[in-house]
Design a protein around this motif. Structure first.
Motif, PDB file in Angstrom:
ATOM      1  N   GLU A  53       0.883  -1.105  -0.115  1.00 38.50           N
ATOM      2  CA  GLU A  53       0.087  -0.034   0.055  1.00 38.50           C
ATOM      3  C   GLU A  53       0.805   1.273   0.029  1.00 38.50           C
ATOM      4  N   ILE A  54       0.534   1.924  -1.135  1.00 39.67           N
ATOM      5  CA  ILE A  54       1.401   3.518  -1.204  1.00 39.67           C
ATOM      6  C   ILE A  54       0.685   4.114  -2.419  1.00 39.67           C
ATOM      7  N   THR A  55       0.862   5.492  -1.914  1.00 33.16           N
ATOM      8  CA  THR A  55       0.144   6.572  -3.012  1.00 33.16           C
ATOM      9  C   THR A  55       0.899   6.861  -3.951  1.00 33.16           C
ATOM     10  N   ALA A  56       0.693   7.574  -4.984  1.00 36.25           N
ATOM     11  CA  ALA A  56       1.843   8.029  -5.933  1.00 36.25           C
ATOM     12  C   ALA A  56       2.456   9.054  -5.279  1.00 36.25           C
ATOM     13  N   ARG A  57       1.954   9.970  -4.187  1.00 31.68           N
ATOM     14  CA  ARG A  57       2.671  11.076  -3.918  1.00 31.68           C
ATOM     15  C   ARG A  57       3.763  10.260  -2.548  1.00 31.68           C
ATOM     16  N   GLY A  58       3.260   9.431  -1.871  1.00 33.75           N
ATOM     17  CA  GLY A  58       4.162   8.704  -0.952  1.00 33.75           C
ATOM     18  C   GLY A  58       5.427   7.936  -1.825  1.00 33.75           C
ATOM     19  N   GLU A  60       6.748   9.046  -4.597  1.00 33.67           N
ATOM     20  CA  GLU A  60       7.335  10.191  -5.055  1.00 33.67           C
ATOM     21  C   GLU A  60       8.314  10.490  -3.907  1.00 33.67           C
ATOM     22  N   ASN A  61       7.742  10.718  -2.693  1.00 32.86           N
ATOM     23  CA  ASN A  61       8.633  11.061  -1.573  1.00 32.86           C
ATOM     24  C   ASN A  61       9.743   9.911  -1.293  1.00 32.86           C
ATOM     25  N   LYS A  62       9.232   8.891  -1.238  1.00 29.38           N
ATOM     26  CA  LYS A  62      10.297   7.844  -0.736  1.00 29.38           C
ATOM     27  C   LYS A  62      11.415   7.781  -1.879  1.00 29.38           C
ATOM     28  N   ILE A  63      10.906   7.853  -3.124  1.00 30.18           N
ATOM     29  CA  ILE A  63      12.144   7.940  -4.302  1.00 30.18           C
ATOM     30  C   ILE A  63      13.071   9.125  -3.985  1.00 30.18           C
TER      31      ILE A  63
END
Length: 86
Positions: A53-58, A60-63
């Motif tokens: 479970e991860i959002t596109a924004r999450g 992007e932040n992780k990367i």
């Protein structure tokens, strides 16, 4: 019998804070960004389908932080259906 007090051992520094890791974090970020070609929403959807479970924004932040695990990199590779990391 007298006990001699010794000084405590030096505090351990996390390896992730080592300067050499910054270079490799940049390489990992670039590799993952190349793999997804900037489509964070597509990768987030594929990871969610795998049960991650991860959002596109999450994502992007992780990367952008670059401190993700090798396991996460391999999960992304599998989600994208890639066999070999270039």
């Amino acid at each position: 019998m007298t006990l001699v007090k010794s000084s405590p051992p030096p505090k351990a520094q996390p390896r992730k804070d080592a300067p050499i890791n910054a270079e490799y974090q940049e390489k990992a970020k670039a590799l993952l960004r190349d793999m997804i070609e900037g489509d964070y929403a597509m990768l987030a959807e594929k990871l969610n389908a795998m049960g991650i479970e991860i959002t596109a924004r999450g994502l992007e932040n992780k990367i952008s932080r670059g401190g993700f695990s090798a396991a996460f990199l391999l999960q992304c590779r599998d989600a994208l259906g890639l066999q070999v990391i270039r």
